[in-house]
Design an enzyme around this catalytic site. Structure first.
Site, mmCIF file in Angstrom:
data_model
loop_
_atom_site.group_PDB
_atom_site.id
_atom_site.type_symbol
_atom_site.label_atom_id
_atom_site.label_comp_id
_atom_site.label_asym_id
_atom_site.label_seq_id
_atom_site.Cartn_x
_atom_site.Cartn_y
_atom_site.Cartn_z
ATOM 1 N N CYS A 47 0.823 -1.222 0.000
ATOM 2 C CA CYS A 47 0.000 0.000 0.000
ATOM 3 C C CYS A 47 0.852 1.265 0.000
ATOM 4 C CB CYS A 47 -0.935 0.013 1.213
ATOM 5 S SG CYS A 47 -0.087 0.304 2.782
ATOM 6 N N CYS A 55 5.233 -4.534 4.344
ATOM 7 C CA CYS A 55 6.625 -4.080 4.288
ATOM 8 C C CYS A 55 7.304 -4.134 5.656
ATOM 9 C CB CYS A 55 6.643 -2.645 3.768
ATOM 10 S SG CYS A 55 5.764 -1.540 4.897
ATOM 11 N N LEU A 264 9.345 19.177 10.891
ATOM 12 C CA LEU A 264 10.203 18.304 11.698
ATOM 13 C C LEU A 264 9.793 16.884 11.386
ATOM 14 C CD1 LEU A 264 10.011 20.083 15.185
ATOM 15 C CD2 LEU A 264 11.691 20.388 13.365
ATOM 16 N N GLY A 267 8.291 10.506 13.196
ATOM 17 C CA GLY A 267 7.901 9.157 12.731
ATOM 18 C C GLY A 267 7.577 9.132 11.249
ATOM 19 N N GLN A 1198 -8.969 -22.433 1.743
ATOM 20 C CA GLN A 1198 -9.849 -21.740 0.783
ATOM 21 C C GLN A 1198 -11.181 -21.392 1.430
ATOM 22 O OE1 GLN A 1198 -9.275 -20.764 -2.696
ATOM 23 N NE2 GLN A 1198 -7.377 -20.860 -1.582
ATOM 24 N N GLU A 1265 -14.498 -20.536 -4.686
ATOM 25 C CA GLU A 1265 -15.441 -19.431 -4.513
ATOM 26 C C GLU A 1265 -16.590 -19.651 -3.521
ATOM 27 O OE1 GLU A 1265 -15.923 -19.634 -8.805
ATOM 28 O OE2 GLU A 1265 -15.840 -17.466 -8.816
HETATM 29 C C1 LIG Z 1 -1.626 3.852 8.983
HETATM 30 C C2 LIG Z 1 -1.816 4.958 9.992
HETATM 31 C C3 LIG Z 1 -2.806 4.802 10.946
HETATM 32 C C4 LIG Z 1 -3.003 5.825 11.885
HETATM 33 N N1 LIG Z 1 -3.999 5.668 12.803
HETATM 34 C C5 LIG Z 1 -4.233 6.665 13.696
HETATM 35 C C6 LIG Z 1 -5.287 6.575 14.636
HETATM 36 O O1 LIG Z 1 -6.030 5.594 14.664
HETATM 37 N N2 LIG Z 1 -5.470 7.607 15.493
HETATM 38 C C7 LIG Z 1 -4.670 8.709 15.479
HETATM 39 O O2 LIG Z 1 -4.862 9.590 16.292
HETATM 40 N N3 LIG Z 1 -3.661 8.817 14.617
HETATM 41 C C8 LIG Z 1 -3.438 7.832 13.719
HETATM 42 N N4 LIG Z 1 -2.424 7.967 12.818
HETATM 43 C C9 LIG Z 1 -1.680 9.213 12.788
HETATM 44 C C10 LIG Z 1 -0.400 9.138 13.581
HETATM 45 O O3 LIG Z 1 -0.668 8.956 14.937
HETATM 46 C C11 LIG Z 1 0.307 10.449 13.398
HETATM 47 O O4 LIG Z 1 0.659 10.528 12.037
HETATM 48 C C12 LIG Z 1 1.556 10.516 14.215
HETATM 49 O O5 LIG Z 1 1.282 10.568 15.567
HETATM 50 C C13 LIG Z 1 2.373 11.726 13.822
HETATM 51 O O6 LIG Z 1 3.635 11.603 14.452
HETATM 52 P P1 LIG Z 1 4.970 11.506 13.620
HETATM 53 O O7 LIG Z 1 6.060 11.452 14.600
HETATM 54 O O8 LIG Z 1 4.924 10.385 12.666
HETATM 55 O O9 LIG Z 1 4.896 12.875 12.850
HETATM 56 P P2 LIG Z 1 5.619 13.328 11.514
HETATM 57 O O10 LIG Z 1 4.918 12.790 10.338
HETATM 58 O O11 LIG Z 1 7.058 13.065 11.608
HETATM 59 O O12 LIG Z 1 5.337 14.874 11.623
HETATM 60 C C14 LIG Z 1 4.027 15.348 11.545
HETATM 61 C C15 LIG Z 1 3.933 16.853 11.719
HETATM 62 O O13 LIG Z 1 4.151 17.177 13.077
HETATM 63 C C16 LIG Z 1 5.155 18.166 13.192
HETATM 64 N N5 LIG Z 1 5.924 17.862 14.393
HETATM 65 C C17 LIG Z 1 6.394 16.655 14.758
HETATM 66 N N6 LIG Z 1 7.004 16.743 15.940
HETATM 67 C C18 LIG Z 1 6.928 18.022 16.311
HETATM 68 C C19 LIG Z 1 7.394 18.752 17.439
HETATM 69 N N7 LIG Z 1 8.047 18.147 18.414
HETATM 70 N N8 LIG Z 1 7.154 20.061 17.471
HETATM 71 C C20 LIG Z 1 6.481 20.692 16.483
HETATM 72 N N9 LIG Z 1 6.026 20.062 15.413
HETATM 73 C C21 LIG Z 1 6.240 18.752 15.330
HETATM 74 C C22 LIG Z 1 5.970 18.061 11.941
HETATM 75 O O14 LIG Z 1 6.575 19.309 11.636
HETATM 76 C C23 LIG Z 1 4.940 17.635 10.919
HETATM 77 O O15 LIG Z 1 4.327 18.763 10.377
HETATM 78 C C24 LIG Z 1 -2.189 6.975 11.876
HETATM 79 C C25 LIG Z 1 -1.193 7.117 10.905
HETATM 80 C C26 LIG Z 1 -1.012 6.120 9.963
HETATM 81 C C27 LIG Z 1 0.052 6.278 8.933
HETATM 82 S S1 FES Z 2 3.362 -1.292 2.088
HETATM 83 FE FE1 FES Z 2 1.534 -1.322 3.248
HETATM 84 S S2 FES Z 2 2.267 -0.777 5.189
HETATM 85 FE FE2 FES Z 2 3.970 -0.519 3.950
#
Ligand SMILES: Cc1cc2nc3c(=O)[nH]c(=O)nc-3n(C[C@H](O)[C@H](O)[C@H](O)COP(=O)(O)OP(=O)(O)OC[C@H]3O[C@@H](n4cnc5c(N)ncnc54)[C@H](O)[C@@H]3O)c2cc1C
Ligand code: FES
Ligand code: FES
Length: 1333
Positions: A47, A55, A264, A267, A1198, A1265
């Protein structure tokens, strides 16, 4: 930043080997680095957005502060390579291989039959492996949690869970997992006799023990690196993006001030999907992963400060620790956060997503923000102007993805306060799927009571999912504050809440009534929980309503019962025995080669399609000039480049390979960009400009198509008896209509192909993931205007197909061939998940109208049914699918007077196509609804009406095909017995009397499924078998391997016929050069047809060996073959099978369209939370007549897999289209297929013993099926539970519940006091967000 600037050298260890990257591009994700640069193709892409787990790899890091090594599973598709400096990565190749040692995780998943197509298997293996690295003896909960984010479209999860279960502590002492009947975990004793009697699907005594000392050690060099931190800024520069990783907080603040627009990257779970799916470009990103202040945790007397860089998994562990250390009254907020974190994303997401990232992303349905806000949390923000504290309240979240933070601000840490005595904090959410799904509505609620009283001193309620951002229900709180916690107070609060959040009927996201009702019912749930707390504390003395318990979730041991082979069968003969999928070990080790795993060739190009953005328009201009200027872009392929046929004909309708005049749906293929890499081709495709002139009146809905008679001809009609007269004579007549949504195939491996020009005489090799190589060969040849003998199609295996890799694949392969032809270079096309979902269509949505006449004793005497399928903009196989509606319309019931009409409607949506069941799951759904209505109208249990009307004795279908329903009736009786149906119906009634807000429902559903192609010419097959001089045997046949285990079964057939073990037999691929003019692997007919062809070829060879065998009866085989060679006996034979002459004469309304019927019966019981619509399947028992099973493990697989796909179809999966015809649901984030959490908690499958079938090989039956429809038993069980809830509200009689019975539909149908409060908007008075197509 300039791309020429030289960045730092990135150092990462992959599978124990040091990898130094000089030119790390910040846009490169770990997944593409592994697959393309390192050629580690075991890690799959399903995906690209963190939603499927294919992955999954493990990352390990050394933490200098604690001197420990942490291991965690991650999604490689969202992990930037640059984030991995100093880390160790372990992929599926790193833990074991068939050439060294297969790791116990790989072995157990494979041997427990946990892989079918195998595409999800490496991800499953790595998610389990990472769990075991942290906890070698996990609990079942640990396992389901670890696998929650890994999707499998084939197996139904049961065998994967059973394989992993063998690692459990509890399992180690358990009497059995499967096959044994009783189980000690159920509190039942198992005797030695029992274990001898029942054969098992796998033998766990064979398993290698898990030995943690054998794992790769963490590289000492990385420990050294972490202990001696680099004080310099790390920098990586790519083509479009630069990456800076400062070494200190000061430097971070300076950088952020200098580049306020640079995000920033933590994750990357928010930034990554934005870049990938929304095309956002960030010239610079800043990675603060080395700033230790962002990870600090400190305690004060008031609460805990948590660094904003802490991952959600770290936060979860920290909170659990705090909860265990402090008295419960202090940790109310922590408990609520734990609750929410358990449901937020997958383990892989939580392992990298950060607290600060979640807050700053400010999702409208963030799960943490409502709880943090309600819990009076605050953040410390830092910038060059200093530090400041900001409360996380309604002023912090200002709009969609927006907070009050200034662009230069960095969130340093988050304060989580201790709760006070008399304070309660809860987090509640409802989501389309129970796990790994963004919430529909999510909430954080806090209430604080005056000491010793039920009077509310403070209350704070925040919601997500009801506005553009997290919002405070401030007015509602005012209505509660200062009052007693009572029904009266809450009654007033609901009214205020309703007024406070008025979602417009066309609000983005839709589900307006549901979302509004959820705000009320979640508040009610909070009210009840707190009420019980107050009662426990003796603050409330009077009786209070029932406590709301969570839905059950513990997976129980399962049963798979099948008949052992007879004692007379030779030990070497594998037919009828459970045998592991022949590629299972390769799947589990990542060695199995899928189309996109084929190594790149010199000069290879990548193709990306450009599709229409209008549903009905004339193309007025196509400007490719900008695209051609972009780096790496080589060419743009349009219809003009097609040297041969530009259109294909089906049923007299044209289907253009590429459109150049009109477009008739959003997603229609217009042209294709070829470039030296996928990113370059994608950028090229984005730069192509198409102008359109809209054409009037696009048709999207079935109602619209019916009104405008927009139908594909021929439509079909079938009648038996005198229907009108029977209606007149019936005691009662009832009319209704019901809808069923479509379904996306969601094969885990997207459409993939590689076309390689051979370089002489116009020859092409086409490596393609298709169910029908011969059709692809023909389509490619016609499109290029060359003979078929120049095109060779090769299919090694598919990562799932389910009907979706037939027609559409041939068109995609044709386009790719044109590109290869024009450029004379190898061209690869692998669709991304979103493109695949947009372009390729799926199962036909259905609108059905029915009229039924029945007698008071329950006999159905007449039925008149009309079926309208939404076929989309091209005919594809829609007419044949409409025919199936009529051929199966009566299912298992003998209805003497029956009439059916079926039409495929032409609309401006992407064209729908074949999908497992080919129309049968839709029409059977209609008849079962009809039978249910009759039962409700007569006030009798539905199973009695089913039984009354079921075929009995020598029978004939409405089209006069004679058959015996004996085995159907045996399945029915057996299923009732095995499921303890009568006793459980009583228990369900009892439960429903005792519970008001939760209801249980049970249903038992039969199926009669016709096997074979009604188009007679498709009932043929061929095989080619070579015996080499060393005695090894190579089998080829016309069937393609898509996970259904056809190659394994063919190996078994060859083994029986040649009297040699399967180890001497190999199947390499399906190819048009070895077996020509094959039929599609479809219609559950692959084994029947190809099995006979392989048998035939092997019989010929064995016969030829007869003189040799006679001369030297003792052999061995190798000597016979050597002697035969020297005797000049041909050791190669083709086999052929001329199948039955099936037909259907629609004018005479009679025929013999099927070779025979497969029968099955399924009983499912569910528990429904009526307040929010969530449900859980408590138990499913399936009894299936598949004749003499060729391979019980494959066939039970199946049945289980099809059942789960059906469960998804009828209860979960929802495609949503915009009013202009754009598919919204283009990935696992929006489209939910069943995950581990949807598995029935008890899932039992029994193969009917002592059954024979003279029409198929070795008396077996087709099984691919039929079982899909049995997933509808969950739908009807939900409907049964909903009926119980409605009757509590005084609503009786039939009611419509369309499929899928999503939480939204189930909850609204329950008609609780909360849903009844929501005013409904008049249809037509607003433009809905999504269409009901
Ligand atoms: C498949 C999937 C399922 C998800 N399911 C849920 C769910 O069920 N519920 C839910 O609530 N969320 C969900 N999320 C969202 C996920 O929780 C957020 O994307 C995540 O918490 C963001 O954190 P990150 O560290 O990855 O942020 P990043 O993607 O690294 O950054 C996101 C943004 O935050 C800013 N930022 C990060 N850290 C700071 C900081 N310290 N100070 C200022 N700005 C900052 C960055 O500049 C950027 O703009 C899901 C995401 C995915 C991909
Ligand atoms: S390819 Fe689906 S989670 Fe990464
Ligand atoms: S085996 Fe899991 S997706 Fe095919």
């Amino acid at each position: 930043m300039s791309a020429e600037r030289r960045g730092d050298t990135l150092c990462v260890f992959i599978n124990g080997k040091k990898v130094e990257v000089e030119d790390a591009d910040p846009e490169t994700m770990l997944l593409s680095f592994l697959r393309q640069k390192l050629r580690l193709t075991g890690t799959k892409s399903g995906c690209g957005g963190g939603g499927c787990g294919a992955c999954t790899v493990m990352v390990s890091r050394y933490q200098p502060a604690t001197k420990t090594i942490t291991h965690y599973a991650v999604n490689a598709c969202l992990l930037p390579l640059c984030q991995l400096h100093g880390a160790a990565v372990t992929t599926v190749e790193g833990i074991g291989s068939s050439t060294t040692r297969v790791h116990p995780v790989q072995e157990r998943i494979a041997k427990a039959h946990g892989s079918q197509c195998g595409f999800c298997t490496p991800g499953m293996v790595m998610a389990t492996y990472a769990l075991l690295r942290n906890k070698p003896k996990p609990t079942m909960d640990d396992i389901t949690l670890a696998l929650a984010g890994n999707l499998c479209r084939c197996t139904g999860y049961r065998p994967i869970v059973d394989g992993c279960r063998t690692f459990c502590q509890q399992e180690a002492n358990c009497c059995q997992v499967n096959g044994g009947g009783n189980c000690c975990l159920n509190g039942e004793k198992i005797t030695n006799e029992d274990s001898k009697k029942n054969p098992e699907l796998f033998n766990k005594d064979e398993f290698l023990p898990l030995d943690p000392t054998q794992e790769l050690i963490f590289p000492p060099e990385l420990i050294l690196m972490a202990e001696t931190p680099n004080a310099q800024t790390l920098a990586f520069y790519g083509e479009r993006m630069s990456w800076l990783s400062p070494a200190s907080l000061d430097e971070l603040i300076q950088l952020k001030t200098k580049h306020p627009k640079a995000p920033l990257v933590m994750g990357n779970t928010n930034i990554g999907p934005d870049i990938k799916f929304k095309g956002v470009v960030h010239p610079l990103v800043i990675s603060p992963s080395r700033i230790k202040e962002l990870y600090e945790v400190s305690r004060t007397s008031q609460g805990v400060w948590v660094g904003a860089g802490c991952t959600l998994a770290e936060l979860h562990s920290l909170l659990e620790k705090l909860v265990s250390e402090f008295p419960s009254e202090k940790t109310e907020l922590f408990g609520a956060l734990i609750q929410q974190l358990g449901n937020l994303g997958s383990q892989q997401i939580r392992n990298v997503a950060t607290l600060g990232g979640n807050i700053a992303s400010a999702y409208p349905n963030s799960d943490l923000n409502p709880v943090l806000a309600a819990g009076s949390c605050k953040v410390i923000v830092i910038s060059t102007v200093g530090r400041r504290e900001l409360p996380l309240n309604q002023d912090f979240f200002v709009g969609f993805g927006k907070t009050v933070l200034k662009p230069e601000d960095v969130v340093l840490s988050v304060f989580l306060p201790f709760s006070r005595k008399g304070e309660f904090v809860r987090a509640l959410r409802q989501a389309p799927r129970k796990e790994v799904s963004f919430a529909t509505v999510t909430t954080g609620m806090r209430v604080f009571f005056c000491e010793g009283s039920a009077a509310v001193q403070e209350v704070s309620i925040y919601f997500g999912g009801v506005a553009a951002t997290t919002v405070s229900a401030a007015e509602t709180c005012k209505a509660i504050a200062g009052r007693l916690w009572s029904e009266e107070t809450l009654g007033r609060a609901y009214e205020v809440l309703l007024e406070e959040f008025v979602l417009p009927p066309s609000a983005p996201g839709g589900k307006v009534e549901f979302r509004r009702s959820l705000t009320l019912s979640l508040l009610f749930k909070f009210y009840l929980e707190v009420l019980h707390k107050l009662k426990e504390m003796n603050v409330i003395k009077e009786e209070i309503p029932e406590k709301l318990l969570a839905l059950p979730k513990d997976i129980q041991p399962t049963l798979q019962e099948f008949q052992a082979v007879s004692k007379e069968q030779s030990d070497q003969d594998p037919v009828g025995r459970p045998m592991m999928h022949r590629s299972a070990i390769s799947h589990a080790t990542g060695e199995a080669v899928y189309c996109d795993d084929i190594p790149r060739t010199e000069g290879e190009l990548f193709l990306v399609l450009v599709t229409s953005t209008r549903a009905h328009a004339r193309i007025t201009g196509l400007d490719v000039s900008e695209a051609l200027k972009l780096p790496g872009v080589v060419d743009v392929i349009t219809a003009k480049d097609i040297p041969g046929k530009k259109v294909r004909l089906m049923f007299g309708y044209q289907e253009e390979v590429l459109s150049d005049g009109e477009v008739s749906c959003i997603g229609q293929m217009v042209c294709a960009v070829v470039a030296d890499s996928k990113p370059h081709a994608k950028r090229g495709a984005a730069a192509v400009k198409i102008t359109y002139e809209d054409l009037p009146d696009p048709i999207f809905t079935l109602e619209d198509a019916i009104e405008k008679t927009s139908l594909y001809e021929p439509t079909r009609f079938l009648e038996m008896g005198d229907v009108d007269k029977a209606f007149e004579e019936a005691d009662r007549v009832h009319e209704a209509e019901v809808r069923m949504g479509g379904q996306e195939h969601f094969y885990m491996e997207p459409q993939s192909m590689l076309v390689v020009p051979v370089g002489e005489e116009r020859e092409l090799n086409v490596y393609v993931s298709t169910q029908w190589p011969a059709l692809t060969q023909e389509a490619v040849a016609e499109t290029l205007g060359i003979p078929s003998n120049r095109v060779t199609c090769h299919v090694k295996r598919m990562g799932g197909a389910f009907g979706g890799k037939v027609i559409k694949t041939s068109i995609l392969a044709s386009i790719t061939s044109v590109a290869a032809w024009k450029t004379n270079r190898a061209v690869r096309c692998v669709l991304e998940r979103g493109e695949d979902m947009l372009i390729t269509g799926g199962r036909h949505p259905l609108l059905a109208k029915y009229k039924v006449g029945f007698m008071n004793d329950g006999r159905i005497v007449a039925a008149d049914l009309s079926y309208y399928a939404n076929a989309g903009c091209k005919v594809d196989e829609s007419v044949l699918i409409a025919e199936k509606f009529l051929l199966h319309m009566e299912n298992a019931y003998s209805i003497p007077n029956l009439r059916g009409y079926a039409a495929a409607c032409r609309t401006n949506l992407p064209s729908n196509t074949a999908f497992r069941g080919f129309g049968v799951p839709q029409c059977l759904f209609v008849i079962e609804n009809m039978v249910n209505d009759v039962a409700v109208l007569l006030g009798r249990p539905a199973d009695q009406i089913r039984e009354t009307n079921m075929y009995r004795g020598p029978s004939s279908t409405p089209y006069k095909l004679e058959f015996s329903p004996d085995n159907l009736l045996r399945c029915w009786e057996e299923c009732k017995l095995k499921s303890d149906y009568s006793a459980r119906c009583k228990a369900v009634d009892q439960f429903n009397q005792q519970n008001h807000w939760k209801k249980r429902g049970i249903s038992i559903i039969p199926i009669k499924y016709g096997i074979g192609f009604a188009e007679s010419f498709l009932n043929q097959a061929a095989a080619l078998v070579h015996i080499y001089k060393d005695g090894s045997v190579l089998v080829t046949h016309g069937g393609t391997e898509m996970g259904q285990g056809i190659h394994t079964k063919m190996q078994q057939v060859a083994s029986r016929e040649l009297h040699i073990p399967t180890t001497k037999i190999y199947i390499s691929e399906t190819s048009t050069s070895t077996v020509p003019n094959t039929c599609p692997s479809a219609a559950s007919f692959g084994t029947d047809a190809n099995g006979m062809a392989v048998k035939n070829a092997c019989e010929i060879l064995y016969q030829r060996l007869e003189p040799i065998r006679k001369k030297n009866p003792k052999g061995p085989w190798e000597n016979w073959i050597r002697d035969a060679y020297f005797e000049k006996i041909s050791l190669s034979a083709t086999g052929f099978w001329r199948g039955p002459d099936l037909y259907m004469d629609w004018d005479k309304m009679e025929g013999h369209p099927y070779a025979y019927f497969t029968f099955g019966v399924c009983c499912s019981e569910v528990e429904l939370d009526c307040l929010v619509g969530d449900y859980r399947t408590l138990r499913t028992d399936i009894v299936f007549d598949i004749g003499r099973s060729l391979n019980p493990s494959v066939e039970i697989g199946q049945i289980e897999g099809a059942f789960m796909q059906g469960l998804g179809l009828y209860t979960l999966e929802e495609l949503k289209y915009s009013p202009s015809g754009l598919l919204y649901t283009r990935g696992p984030s929006q489209y939910k297929i069943p995950a581990v959490c949807d598995m029935p908690l008890q899932f039992n499958v029994y193969l009917l013993p002592d059954t024979y079938n003279p029409h198929a090989i070795y008396s077996s039956k087709g099984i691919g099926e039929p079982a899909l429809f049995l997933g509808s038993s969950c739908f009807f069980a939900i409907k049964d539970a909903v009926a119980a809830a409605r009757s509590d509200s005084g609503l009786v009689g039939p009611f419509t519940l369309d499929s899928p019975a999503t939480p939204e539909r189930a909850c609204l149908a329950c008609a609780t006091p909360f849903t009844q409060k929501i005013p409904t908007s008049e249809p037509g008075s607003f433009r809905p967000w999504a269409l009901n197509i």
